[in-house]
Design a protein around this motif. Structure first.
Motif, PDB file in Angstrom:
ATOM      1  N   LEU A  20       0.833  -1.201   0.000  1.00 51.59           N
ATOM      2  CA  LEU A  20       0.000   0.000   0.000  1.00 51.59           C
ATOM      3  C   LEU A  20       0.871   1.256   0.000  1.00 51.59           C
ATOM      4  O   LEU A  20       0.609   2.211  -0.730  1.00 51.59           O
ATOM      5  N   ARG A  71       2.859   1.497  -3.557  1.00 52.44           N
ATOM      6  CA  ARG A  71       2.122   1.511  -4.824  1.00 52.44           C
ATOM      7  C   ARG A  71       1.203   2.718  -4.979  1.00 52.44           C
ATOM      8  O   ARG A  71       0.634   2.919  -6.054  1.00 52.44           O
ATOM      9  N   ASN A  72       1.039   3.488  -3.935  1.00 46.99           N
ATOM     10  CA  ASN A  72       0.128   4.629  -4.002  1.00 46.99           C
ATOM     11  C   ASN A  72       0.893   5.936  -3.830  1.00 46.99           C
ATOM     12  O   ASN A  72       1.820   6.029  -3.025  1.00 46.99           O
ATOM     13  N   LYS A  73       0.453   6.940  -4.583  1.00 50.28           N
ATOM     14  CA  LYS A  73       1.196   8.197  -4.668  1.00 50.28           C
ATOM     15  C   LYS A  73       1.311   8.904  -3.321  1.00 50.28           C
ATOM     16  O   LYS A  73       2.384   9.339  -2.921  1.00 50.28           O
ATOM     17  N   TRP A 118      -5.850   5.288   5.627  1.00 53.00           N
ATOM     18  CA  TRP A 118      -5.167   4.793   4.430  1.00 53.00           C
ATOM     19  C   TRP A 118      -5.923   3.614   3.818  1.00 53.00           C
ATOM     20  O   TRP A 118      -5.864   3.385   2.615  1.00 53.00           O
ATOM     21  N   ASP A 140      -7.986   9.597  -0.618  1.00 51.66           N
ATOM     22  CA  ASP A 140      -7.699   9.170  -1.981  1.00 51.66           C
ATOM     23  C   ASP A 140      -6.208   8.885  -2.072  1.00 51.66           C
ATOM     24  O   ASP A 140      -5.383   9.800  -2.017  1.00 51.66           O
ATOM     25  N   LEU A 141      -5.860   7.622  -2.206  1.00 52.96           N
ATOM     26  CA  LEU A 141      -4.451   7.231  -2.182  1.00 52.96           C
ATOM     27  C   LEU A 141      -3.670   7.718  -3.396  1.00 52.96           C
ATOM     28  O   LEU A 141      -2.448   7.828  -3.345  1.00 52.96           O
ATOM     29  N   ASP A 142      -4.360   7.997  -4.499  1.00 53.71           N
ATOM     30  CA  ASP A 142      -3.658   8.398  -5.719  1.00 53.71           C
ATOM     31  C   ASP A 142      -3.371   9.890  -5.781  1.00 53.71           C
ATOM     32  O   ASP A 142      -2.692  10.357  -6.688  1.00 53.71           O
TER      33      ASP A 142
END
Length: 488
Positions: free
Chosen positions: A267, A270-272, A326, A404-406
């Motif tokens: 996690l 891979r997420n911004k 998260w 928002d993880l991105d």
């Protein structure tokens, strides 16, 4: 056409549910931006005289130029982590009779009015007028100012080229770290190189052509990159990527916690937004240099404790304050699985503790600045593991906002509430008070030992504390699920 694009974006911003639901956060962010602007304005107006008072035998302008190289590289790193790439909702516009060149130029020109560019101007412009007031030739000063403004835009467009490259980021960070280390240990004087480079902009306007040429090149490169992607079928098609797997078998030694830790590590990487928090934690390693090398803080050891906490606690504090948000996108799914809530939480504690330990190992070079500084960092690391990480897990049970993880970290207030501002007080204030109370009566060693002992006590009592935290999460389980389901 540019005015119409701008009208679209203004309407989109004020009509968004985020603006309507997050007015308080917008006000806080606006006040924060105002504080930064006023700070840079104050430095620009008073910096010349402050330097002259501290270093009466040196030319303030020469001294500023000597550190501008560090500023340029640091600004590039800051933008990589924080600056959002220019965005325009172009899918509907691609179906209209609008030239692609206008869309691309609007996106690139729009980036020129970024806040990251303007806060630099609030230093360079007033500083230039102070130079003229103090008798520096106006033609030379304006030549220097033009060059610096051009360099700010060069950094802006260079960031868009390197922003998605981890290799580029690694090279930039390594370069800055190496320059600082070589400068700090007296191996090579980069301030002289920096002064030569930026003095040239002052001495002759012809050298301005170098940053101007770079600006044109980077603008064209960005234009070509956007032009190659600006197709309707490219914008709407589903992009299929080959899945990249990482060998995380070394985590298996943690037994039942291993699956949770692997998911947490994936996690983060891979997420911004999580990756930004992770990479920023290594930037905080240099936080101590701001305080430990300044004589002004020599008689304010409590402030040194504040810095020591962030040297090893940058990740734990910045990542931990948003637990479990998260996982908000699939939190409801997690709660339907037959998993141990205790292991779910403990894996997060172990991740924070592990990164804290890694940062502590990387902080060993601080021994060069004195054993007392390193003892503060050591006590801070123990406190981060034994108190701060557990406190962050407990405070996370109050998090109800989706993330928002991105999305990028800067300017993105998803998941932010009053809790994030309030928990910083005990995380940093308590160890400072603890140190002051013990060191005032028993001396430096007693103050440091008190912080370390409190952290060690938290480690020894981890199991009963984790039991209490687990019960709190289970009690608030459905309220948390409901909160995470509220999309903005």
């Amino acid at each position: 056409m540019f005015k119409r694009f701008l009208d679209f974006e203004i309407k989109q911003f004020f009509r968004s549910t985020f603006w309507q639901k997050g007015i308080a956060i917008n006000i806080i962010m606006g006040l924060f931006a105002l504080w930064i602007i006023l700070s840079f304005l104050g430095i620009g107006l008073g910096g010349f005289y402050l330097i002259k008072d501290i270093f009466p035998d040196k030319d303030p302008f020469e001294l500023v130029n000597g550190f501008l190289l560090f500023y340029v590289i640091g600004d590039l790193i800051f933008r990589y982590l924080m600056q959002k790439l220019p965005v325009l909702n172009i899918k509907p516009l691609l179906m209209l009779d609008i030239k692609k060149s206008k869309l691309i130029n609007y996106i690139l020109i729009k980036s020129g009015v970024s806040f990251f560019n303007f806060f630099s101007f609030f230093f360079f412009v007033p500083f230039s007028f102070i130079l003229i007031k103090e008798g520096y030739p106006s033609n030379n000063v304006f030549s220097w100012l033009t060059g610096m403004i051009t360099i700010v835009f060069v950094i802006n467009y260079l960031n868009f080229i390197t922003n998605k490259s981890n290799i580029a980021f690694g090279i930039i960070v390594t370069t800055l770290g190496s320059i600082i280390a070589l400068q700090q240990f007296g191996i090579y004087d980069f301030t002289g190189v920096s002064a030569t480079i930026f003095n040239s902009l002052y001495n002759s306007w012809i050298f301005i052509l170098i940053p101007v040429a770079l600006l044109v090149v980077f603008y064209i490169v960005n234009y070509k990159k956007l032009e190659a992607q600006l197709y309707l079928d490219d914008a709407i098609k589903v992009k299929v990527k080959e899945a990249n797997t990482s060998d995380l078998s070394f985590v298996d030694r943690f037994g039942d916690l291993a699956p949770f830790m692997k998911n947490e590590m994936r996690l983060i990487w891979r997420n911004k937004r999580t990756k930004t928090v992770f990479l920023m934690s290594f930037i905080f390693l240099f936080y101590g240099l701001i305080f430990f090398t300044q004589e002004a803080y020599a008689d304010k050891p409590a402030m040194l404790i504040f810095a020591a906490l962030f040297v090893t606690g940058g990740f734990a504090i910045n990542y931990g304050q948003f637990i479990p948000a998260w996982d908000s996108e699939y939190y409801r799914m997690i709660m339907t699985q037959n998993i141990s809530y205790r292991k779910f939480l403990e894996s997060k504690w172990l991740i924070m503790s592990t990164v804290t330990f890694v940062l502590y190992v990387l902080s060993i070079p601080y021994l060069y600045l004195g054993l007392d500084k390193f003892l503060m960092i050591t006590a801070g690391a123990i406190f981060n593991v034994g108190f701060n990480s557990l406190f962050l897990l407990w405070s996370g049970s109050f998090n109800r906002k989706r993330i928002d993880l991105d999305a990028n970290g800067f300017g993105n207030t998803q998941g932010t509430s009053a809790i994030q501002f309030l928990i910083i007080i005990p995380l940093t204030g308590f160890p400072m008070i603890l140190y002051w109370a013990f060191s005032s009566f028993l001396g430096f060693n007693a103050g440091v030992l008190a912080i370390a002992a409190f952290g060690l006590l938290g480690i020894l009592l981890k199991n009963p504390i984790m039991n209490l935290i687990e019960k709190k999460y289970i009690k608030d389980k459905y309220a948390t699920i409901h909160g995470f389901n509220q999309k903005k």
